[in-house]
Scaffold this motif. Structure first.
Motif, PDB file in Angstrom:
ATOM      1  N   ALA A 132       3.328 -49.642  10.327  1.00 52.93           N
ATOM      2  CA  ALA A 132       1.995 -49.381   9.789  1.00 52.93           C
ATOM      3  C   ALA A 132       2.139 -49.126   8.288  1.00 52.93           C
ATOM      4  N   ALA A 164      -2.416 -45.711   6.145  1.00 47.96           N
ATOM      5  CA  ALA A 164      -3.145 -45.564   7.405  1.00 47.96           C
ATOM      6  C   ALA A 164      -3.774 -44.188   7.554  1.00 47.96           C
ATOM      7  N   LYS A 217      -4.050 -50.987   9.055  1.00 47.86           N
ATOM      8  CA  LYS A 217      -2.846 -50.215   9.333  1.00 47.86           C
ATOM      9  C   LYS A 217      -3.164 -48.931  10.101  1.00 47.86           C
ATOM     10  N   ALA A 264      -1.434 -48.042  13.632  1.00 48.93           N
ATOM     11  CA  ALA A 264      -0.808 -46.754  13.924  1.00 48.93           C
ATOM     12  C   ALA A 264      -1.417 -46.119  15.166  1.00 48.93           C
TER      13      ALA A 264
END
Length: 250
Positions: free
Chosen positions: A141, A145, A160, A164
Motif C-alpha cells: 500500500a 493510505a 492505497k 490497505a
C-alpha cells in the motif's frame, strides 16, 4: 517463522519489485517475476539466475488489469513450482490528477490498477493458499493510505487506502490459520515512481528502502511502516494533521 521458499512478485520489472527480487534471490528463494515489460523482466531473471544458480527464477508477462490472466498466471506458477508460498501484490501506478480537472481517465486507471487489480491478485492468491492451508499475502500500500490526499495524490491515496483495508480485512478473516497477511505502508523510497519528486530529507535510498521492505515482509506482521523510522512515529501525527497542513504536503 515459516520459510517462504516460492515467491511471486507482481510489478517486478523495476522499482521496489526489482529490489525485492534481488534480495529474495540472494536469500536462495525461488521466484516468479511478473510484469508487463518482459524485456526488462527477462534481463533481470538472467542476471539473478547467473548470480544465484540455486534459485529458480520464472518470468511471466502479466497485466494485472487483465483479471483472468492474473488467475491463470498464479495457478500456472503454482503448478510449475509445486507450491506458492508468498504472493507480493506490488504492481501499481501513481498517475492521478486533481479531481474535476478533466482527467477521469488517469484517476480511473490509478484506482483500477492499485485497488481493483489488487483485489484480483488477492483473490487468486487466497484461492491457492486456502487449498494449501498455507501462504503469505503481502499487499504493498502506501503511507499515503492513512489520509485523503490533495491534488495529484487524491485518487492514489484513496486506492492505497482501499488496498490497505483489503489486506487488513483478509488478515482478520484468516486469523489463527497458517495463512498470513501483511500490509506494507512505505514512505518515500527512491524508485522510478518517485524519480520526478523533488529532493526530500525523508526520502530513503533504494538500498535502504528495499532492505527495510524485505525485512518487514519476512517478519509477517499484519501492518508495517517502511522504513520504520521515520514513518511509524509519524503515523499518529499524520492521522490528526489538519486539512490546511495536509494540503501543503502535495
Amino acid at each position: 517463522m515459516t520459510l517462504r521458499k516460492n515467491i511471486l512478485i507482481t510489478g517486478a520489472s523495476s522499482g521496489l519489485g526489482e529490489g525485492m527480487a534481488r534480495r529474495f534471490a540472494a536469500k536462495g528463494r525461488n521466484l516468479a517475476l511478473c510484469a508487463r515489460r518482459t524485456d526488462r523482466l527477462d534481463a533481470l531473471a538472467d542476471e539473478l539466475r547467473a548470480a544465484h544458480p540455486g534459485s529458480t527464477v520464472l518470468t511471466r508477462a502479466l497485466d494485472v488489469n487483465d483479471h483472468d490472466q492474473v488467475f491463470a498466471v498464479f495457478k500456472e506458477v503454482r503448478g510449475e513450482l509445486g507450491s506458492l508460498d508468498r504472493v507480493i501484490v506490488n504492481a501499481g501506478i501513481g498517475k492521478g490528477q486533481p479531481i474535476g480537472s478533466g482527467r477521469f481517465d488517469a484517476n480511473k486507471q490509478t484506482v483500477e490498477t492499485n485497488l481493483v487489480a489488487a483485489l484480483a491478485q488477492a483473490e487468486a492468491a487466497l484461492e491457492i493458499f486456502r487449498e494449501q492451508n498455507a501462504g503469505h499475502l503481502v499487499v504493498v500500500a502506501s503511507f499515503a493510505a492513512l489520509r485523503g490526499m490533495p491534488g495529484n495524490s487524491t485518487a492514489y491515496a484513496a486506492s492505497k487506502a482501499g488496498a490497505a483495508a483489503l489486506a487488513e480485512g483478509i488478515a482478520a478473516d484468516v486469523i489463527r490459520t497458517p495463512i498470513k497477511v501483511t500490509a506494507l505502508l512505505p514512505g518515500f523510497i527512491r524508485s522510478e515512481m518517485t524519480a520526478d519528486m523533488p529532493n526530500n530529507p525523508l526520502m530513503a535510498s533504494a538500498e535502504k528502502g528495499g532492505r527495510a521492505i524485505v525485512e518487514a515482509i519476512e517478519k509477517e506482521k499484519v501492518k508495517a511502516y517502511v522504513p520504520t523510522f521515520p514513518w511509524a512515529p509519524l503515523s499518529p501525527v499524520m492521522r490528526i494533521l489538519p486539512l490546511g497542513l495536509l494540503r501543503k504536503l502535495q
